[in-house]
Design an enzyme around this catalytic site. Structure first.
Site, short mmCIF file in Angstrom:
data_model
loop_
_atom_site.label_atom_id
_atom_site.label_comp_id
_atom_site.label_asym_id
_atom_site.label_seq_id
_atom_site.Cartn_x
_atom_site.Cartn_y
_atom_site.Cartn_z
N GLY A 1 0.82 -1.21 0.00
CA GLY A 1 0.00 0.00 0.00
C GLY A 1 0.85 1.25 0.00
O GLY A 1 0.58 2.22 -0.72
N TYR A 2 1.89 1.26 0.82
CA TYR A 2 2.79 2.41 0.90
C TYR A 2 3.48 2.64 -0.43
O TYR A 2 3.53 3.77 -0.93
CB TYR A 2 3.82 2.17 2.01
CG TYR A 2 4.74 3.33 2.26
CD1 TYR A 2 4.36 4.38 3.09
CD2 TYR A 2 6.02 3.38 1.69
CE1 TYR A 2 5.21 5.46 3.33
CE2 TYR A 2 6.87 4.43 1.92
CZ TYR A 2 6.47 5.47 2.75
OH TYR A 2 7.32 6.53 2.98
N THR A 3 4.01 1.57 -1.03
CA THR A 3 4.69 1.71 -2.31
C THR A 3 3.74 2.22 -3.38
O THR A 3 4.09 3.10 -4.18
CB THR A 3 5.29 0.37 -2.74
OG1 THR A 3 6.27 -0.04 -1.77
CG2 THR A 3 5.96 0.47 -4.09
#
Length: 271
Positions: free
Chosen positions: A175-177
Site C-alpha cells: 500500500g505504501y509503495t
C-alpha cells in the site's frame, strides 16, 4: 588579432552573498506543512520558519496550545497556526482544504503520511485504503484546492513527500509503495499543467530516515545492518536532512525546477 578575453575582477551583483542568501529565504510567506507534529514535518516546519515563513502546522494530534512545532516556529520569530485534522477522514480533508483555500498559501508541503507493514498476501483492504487516503488522496485534494489560489495569483510552491519506494517496490509495504509511486506521478502531472502558470510542483524522495515510521526496522539488528550496508553515506538520514531539500524546493532557488522527484537517500538509489 582578437583581443584576449577580460576576466571580471568582481562578481556581478546578482551573485553577491546577500542575493545568494535570498535564494533560500521565504520571508513573510505562509507555509502549510502537514504531518508537522514530529519527524520530517516538524523539522520542515522549523526550517521554513527559520527561512522567514509563518507556518500552518497540520497533524492529527496537533494541539491548540503548547507543542514542539509551535515552540520551534515561534522561537524563529514567526507565527504558528495549529490545525488538528485526520487525513484518513475524507470529510475532514474536505473541510481542511476549504479552510486552507481561504488563506493566501505560498508554500504547501504535503508531508502527512502513514505506513502499514504486512506481506502482500496478508495486506488487508482496510490498511491499503487508509494508506492511500492519507498518503495520496489527502495530498491530491489539498493540492487541488490550495493550488487554485496559487494559480489565480500566478505563484506558489507545492512540495510532496514521496519516497525511494516511488522508484522501487519495497518489501511488505504494498500500500505504501503504491501510494508513493502514485504521488510521484501526481507531482509530474500537476507540474505539467501548472509550471507555465507560475506554480512549482515537486517532491522529495527520502531514503531511510530515523523516525517513528522506521522504528521496527531499526529495532531489527539484522535488517538495520543490511540497510546501512547498502547506503553509501553509511548512516540513516535525520529529519533535518530532508527538511533542507524541502526548503530548496520551497524557495526562489528552485524557481525553474518543475516535476522533479528529488532523492534524499544517502546515495541508496545510486548503489
Amino acid at each position: 588579432m582578437t583581443p584576449a578575453a577580460t576576466v571580471p575582477t568582481e562578481l556581478p551583483t546578482e551573485t553577491t552573498a546577500t542575493s545568494v542568501e535570498s535564494l533560500f529565504r521565504i520571508e513573510g510567506q505562509t507555509a502549510v506543512v502537514t504531518g508537522a507534529s514530529k519527524g520530517i514535518g516538524l523539522a520542515t516546519a522549523t526550517l521554513l520558519a527559520r527561512a522567514g515563513a509563518d507556518v500552518v502546522g497540520v497533524s492529527t494530534t496537533m494541539p491548540d496550545g503548547v507543542s514542539d512545532a509551535r515552540a520551534a516556529v515561534e522561537a524563529a520569530g514567526r507565527t504558528f497556526t495549529p490545525i488538528a485534522a485526520d487525513l484518513s477522514d475524507r470529510g475532514v480533508v474536505a473541510d481542511l482544504a476549504a479552510r486552507l483555500a481561504a488563506l493566501e498559501v505560498d508554500v504547501l508541503v504535503n508531508n502527512g503520511g502513514t505506513i502499514r507493514r504486512a506481506p502482500a498476501a496478508d495486506h488487508s483492504d482496510e490498511d491499503f485504503d487508509e494508506v492511500m487516503d492519507i498518503n495520496l488522496r489527502g495530498a491530491w485534494v489539498l493540492s487541488r484546492e490550495v493550488g487554485r489560489g496559487m494559480l489565480a495569483r500566478g505563484r506558489g510552491k507545492i512540495v510532496n513527500t514521496a519516497s525511494m519506494l516511488s522508484f522501487q517496490g519495497g518489501i511488505n509495504v504494498p500500500g505504501y509503495t503504491a501510494s508513493k509511486s502514485a504521488l510521484a506521478g501526481l507531482t509530474k502531472a500537476l507540474a505539467n499543467e501548472w509550471a507555465g502558470r507560475g506554480v512549482n510542483v515537486n517532491a522529495v524522495a527520502p531514503g531511510y530516515v530515523a523516525t517513528a515510521n522506521t522504528d521496527p526496522l531499526r529495532a531489527d539488528a539484522e535488517r538495520s545492518a543490511a540497510i546501512l550496508d547498502r547506503i553509501p553515506a553509511g548512516r540513516w538520514a535525520t529529519p533535518d536532512d530532508i527538511a533542507g531539500a524541502v526548503l530548496y524546493l520551497s524557495a526562489p532557488a528552485s524557481n525553474y525546477v518543475h516535476g522533479a522527484i528529488l532523492p534524499v537517500d544517502g546515495g541508496w538509489l545510486a548503489r
